[in-house]
Motif scaffolding. Structure first.
Motif, mmCIF file in Angstrom:
data_model
loop_
_atom_site.group_PDB
_atom_site.id
_atom_site.type_symbol
_atom_site.label_atom_id
_atom_site.label_comp_id
_atom_site.label_asym_id
_atom_site.label_seq_id
_atom_site.Cartn_x
_atom_site.Cartn_y
_atom_site.Cartn_z
ATOM 1 N N ILE A 1 1.059 11.599 -0.087
ATOM 2 C CA ILE A 1 -0.395 11.451 -0.241
ATOM 3 C C ILE A 1 -0.662 10.841 -1.623
ATOM 4 O O ILE A 1 0.219 10.830 -2.492
ATOM 5 C CB ILE A 1 -1.118 12.813 -0.099
ATOM 6 C CG1 ILE A 1 -0.547 13.848 -1.090
ATOM 7 C CG2 ILE A 1 -1.016 13.311 1.333
ATOM 8 C CD1 ILE A 1 -1.333 15.136 -1.163
ATOM 9 N N ASN A 2 -1.890 10.334 -1.823
ATOM 10 C CA ASN A 2 -2.155 9.611 -3.070
ATOM 11 C C ASN A 2 -1.876 10.443 -4.310
ATOM 12 O O ASN A 2 -1.229 9.975 -5.251
ATOM 13 C CB ASN A 2 -3.605 9.122 -3.091
ATOM 14 C CG ASN A 2 -3.816 7.964 -2.134
ATOM 15 O OD1 ASN A 2 -2.970 7.703 -1.274
ATOM 16 N ND2 ASN A 2 -4.924 7.267 -2.269
ATOM 17 N N ALA A 3 -2.386 11.687 -4.335
ATOM 18 C CA ALA A 3 -2.192 12.508 -5.542
ATOM 19 C C ALA A 3 -0.698 12.678 -5.828
ATOM 20 O O ALA A 3 -0.249 12.541 -6.983
ATOM 21 C CB ALA A 3 -2.859 13.873 -5.357
ATOM 22 N N GLN B 1 0.851 -1.196 0.000
ATOM 23 C CA GLN B 1 0.000 0.000 0.000
ATOM 24 C C GLN B 1 0.887 1.246 0.000
ATOM 25 O O GLN B 1 1.831 1.321 -0.758
ATOM 26 C CB GLN B 1 -0.994 -0.049 1.172
ATOM 27 C CG GLN B 1 -1.979 -1.211 1.062
ATOM 28 C CD GLN B 1 -2.949 -1.089 -0.102
ATOM 29 O OE1 GLN B 1 -3.001 -0.058 -0.770
ATOM 30 N NE2 GLN B 1 -3.695 -2.136 -0.400
ATOM 31 N N SER B 2 0.631 2.189 0.909
ATOM 32 C CA SER B 2 1.331 3.474 0.789
ATOM 33 C C SER B 2 2.795 3.458 1.194
ATOM 34 O O SER B 2 3.491 4.452 0.991
ATOM 35 C CB SER B 2 0.594 4.546 1.589
ATOM 36 O OG SER B 2 -0.528 4.948 0.864
ATOM 37 N N THR B 3 3.265 2.355 1.770
ATOM 38 C CA THR B 3 4.709 2.330 2.026
ATOM 39 C C THR B 3 5.470 2.343 0.701
ATOM 40 O O THR B 3 6.647 2.707 0.656
ATOM 41 C CB THR B 3 5.128 1.090 2.841
ATOM 42 O OG1 THR B 3 4.771 -0.086 2.109
ATOM 43 C CG2 THR B 3 4.472 1.065 4.211
ATOM 44 N N MET C 1 2.392 -0.959 -7.733
ATOM 45 C CA MET C 1 3.338 -0.674 -6.644
ATOM 46 C C MET C 1 2.702 -0.923 -5.274
ATOM 47 O O MET C 1 3.353 -1.394 -4.344
ATOM 48 C CB MET C 1 3.823 0.783 -6.748
ATOM 49 C CG MET C 1 4.754 1.015 -7.932
ATOM 50 S SD MET C 1 4.981 2.757 -8.358
ATOM 51 C CE MET C 1 5.738 3.412 -6.911
ATOM 52 N N ASN C 2 1.407 -0.606 -5.172
ATOM 53 C CA ASN C 2 0.686 -0.797 -3.903
ATOM 54 C C ASN C 2 0.466 -2.271 -3.559
ATOM 55 O O ASN C 2 0.160 -2.592 -2.420
ATOM 56 C CB ASN C 2 -0.704 -0.143 -4.000
ATOM 57 C CG ASN C 2 -0.691 1.324 -3.681
ATOM 58 O OD1 ASN C 2 -1.257 1.747 -2.693
ATOM 59 N ND2 ASN C 2 -0.047 2.123 -4.517
ATOM 60 N N SER C 3 0.572 -3.141 -4.558
ATOM 61 C CA SER C 3 0.088 -4.520 -4.422
ATOM 62 C C SER C 3 1.184 -5.543 -4.156
ATOM 63 O O SER C 3 0.912 -6.741 -4.168
ATOM 64 C CB SER C 3 -0.683 -4.915 -5.685
ATOM 65 O OG SER C 3 -1.696 -3.978 -5.956
ATOM 66 N N GLY D 1 1.030 2.455 5.679
ATOM 67 C CA GLY D 1 0.134 2.055 4.592
ATOM 68 C C GLY D 1 -1.158 1.533 5.179
ATOM 69 O O GLY D 1 -1.179 1.083 6.338
ATOM 70 N N VAL D 2 -2.240 1.545 4.378
ATOM 71 C CA VAL D 2 -3.547 1.128 4.917
ATOM 72 C C VAL D 2 -3.642 -0.376 5.184
ATOM 73 O O VAL D 2 -4.646 -0.849 5.701
ATOM 74 C CB VAL D 2 -4.744 1.574 4.027
ATOM 75 C CG1 VAL D 2 -4.932 3.069 4.072
ATOM 76 C CG2 VAL D 2 -4.619 1.055 2.615
ATOM 77 N N SER D 3 -2.616 -1.109 4.836
ATOM 78 C CA SER D 3 -2.559 -2.520 5.229
ATOM 79 C C SER D 3 -2.130 -2.648 6.691
ATOM 80 O O SER D 3 -2.021 -3.756 7.217
ATOM 81 C CB SER D 3 -1.568 -3.264 4.332
ATOM 82 O OG SER D 3 -0.334 -2.564 4.236
HETATM 83 N N1 GLN Z 1 -4.148 1.677 -2.100
HETATM 84 C C1 GLN Z 1 -4.465 2.770 -1.236
HETATM 85 C C2 GLN Z 1 -4.982 3.931 -2.045
HETATM 86 O O1 GLN Z 1 -4.509 4.131 -3.139
HETATM 87 C C3 GLN Z 1 -3.232 3.184 -0.508
HETATM 88 C C4 GLN Z 1 -3.476 4.272 0.468
HETATM 89 C C5 GLN Z 1 -2.734 4.103 1.751
HETATM 90 O O2 GLN Z 1 -2.060 3.106 2.023
HETATM 91 N N2 GLN Z 1 -2.883 5.088 2.599
HETATM 92 O O3 GLN Z 1 -5.850 4.638 -1.589
#
Ligand code: GLN
Length: 312
Positions: free
Chosen positions: A116-118, A64-66, A196-198, A262-264
């Motif tokens: 942040i995502n953007a 995820q966000s890491t 990348m998040n996966s 990350g949200v995981s």
């Molecule tokens: N996959 C999540 C998203 O794109 C990642 C966000 C996160 O880890 N904070 O929203």
């Protein structure tokens, strides 16, 4: 000062676990369910190569966000600091990590920061390569080298879920195209970002990323310097100011460690010259940070004297 031992880490895990009850597991992630809520694991690897693990450290979760700090390192390598920060800002943001509202108002429509995502999607758009496959394999090769983990893999199920639940990220990306912030192919940038998040990792992998940042960007295998120190300083400064999203100020005060969540429920911590920390605790708060994992990071900082702003 508390000595770092496996027994101490097991106790620290037990002390931090109750904080999981105030969080929730992100059910958009395949295989994540209520049984994950109370899990908490940690791995610490020091610059002397001593390694400690405790709790459910063998759990695998998506980055995820890491992944955002890896993307930032590659973009800095490809384009240098000036060009990267023409595309994204370097200021913390008080809104949620997937906020769209600030994109219109802030300094020439730049996302506030690369964490942040953007900002991370804009960074993904920069990463060099002839195709998405090629850009993603650069990312994977870099990850495999710095974690010394040849078997790292992207989860197809997580990738499919990221694409299926990607409406907000698509909105961010197309909005940035409309303002000229994102100038390369939007779908390709999103595709790379979703991949990348996966990528699936365990605590040790996260700790090794922290260690890479802590020991001057050297390949653990060849000792070759893969990322120059000035880029690493930039990444760690951005982690300290924005890595825990709109809780970054809290973590700077209470832990004083450059971190990325990350949200995981994953958290990477890096203590320059000393150690990398990898934590997984899937129960997250409304800002997207692991509740038990965050408590553990703060406890480790206090007990082991890890605060970068000064030790006792
Ligand atoms: N996959 C999540 C998203 O794109 C990642 C966000 C996160 O880890 N904070 O929203």
């Amino acid at each position: 000062m508390q000595e770092l031992t496996t027994q101490y880490l097991e106790e620290a895990i037990e002390d931090s676990k109750p904080y999981a009850s105030s969080g929730n597991v992100n059910m958009n992630i395949p295989d994540f369910d209520e049984t994950m809520k109370d899990r908490l694991g940690v791995s610490i690897i020091t610059t002397d190569q001593d390694s400690y693990t405790a709790g459910e450290y063998n759990q695998y979760v998506p980055m995820q966000s890491t992944s955002k700090i890896i993307g930032l390192m590659l973009a800095l390598q490809d384009f240098g600091k000036d060009r990267v920060f023409q595309t994204v800002g370097m200021e913390p943001m008080g809104d949620f990590f997937n906020s769209i509202s600030q994109l219109e108002s802030y300094d020439t429509n730049k996302p506030f920061n690369p964490m942040i995502n953007a900002g991370a999607i804009a960074i993904a758009a920069l990463i060099k390569g002839q195709s998405v496959e090629n850009r993603f394999s650069r990312y994977m090769n870099f990850l495999k080298e710095i974690t010394e983990h040849e078997d790292l893999q992207m989860s197809e199920d997580v990738y499919e879920a990221e694409r299926a639940n990607g409406a907000r990220n698509r909105s961010l990306a197309y909005f940035m195209q409309s303002t000229g912030t994102l100038v390369t192919d939007v779908e390709e940038a999103l595709d790379l970002y979703f991949r990348m998040n996966s990528v699936m990792m365990c605590c040790e992998d996260f700790a090794r990323i922290g260690l890479f940042l802590a020991r001057g960007g050297r390949s653990p295998n060849s000792e070759e310097k893969l990322i120059p120190s000035h880029h690493l300083r930039t990444v760690k400064a951005i982690m300290m100011t924005s890595g825990m999203y709109n809780s970054s100020g809290h973590y700077a005060v209470e832990a004083g460690i450059p971190c990325k969540s990350g949200v995981s429920g994953s958290i990477i911590g890096s203590i320059p010259g000393r150690m990398g920390i990898g934590v997984i605790g899937p129960a997250i708060d409304e800002k997207g940070n692991s509740t038990a994992g965050g408590a553990l990071i703060k406890k480790l900082s206090q007990d082991l004297n890890l605060n970068m702003f000064g030790i006792d």
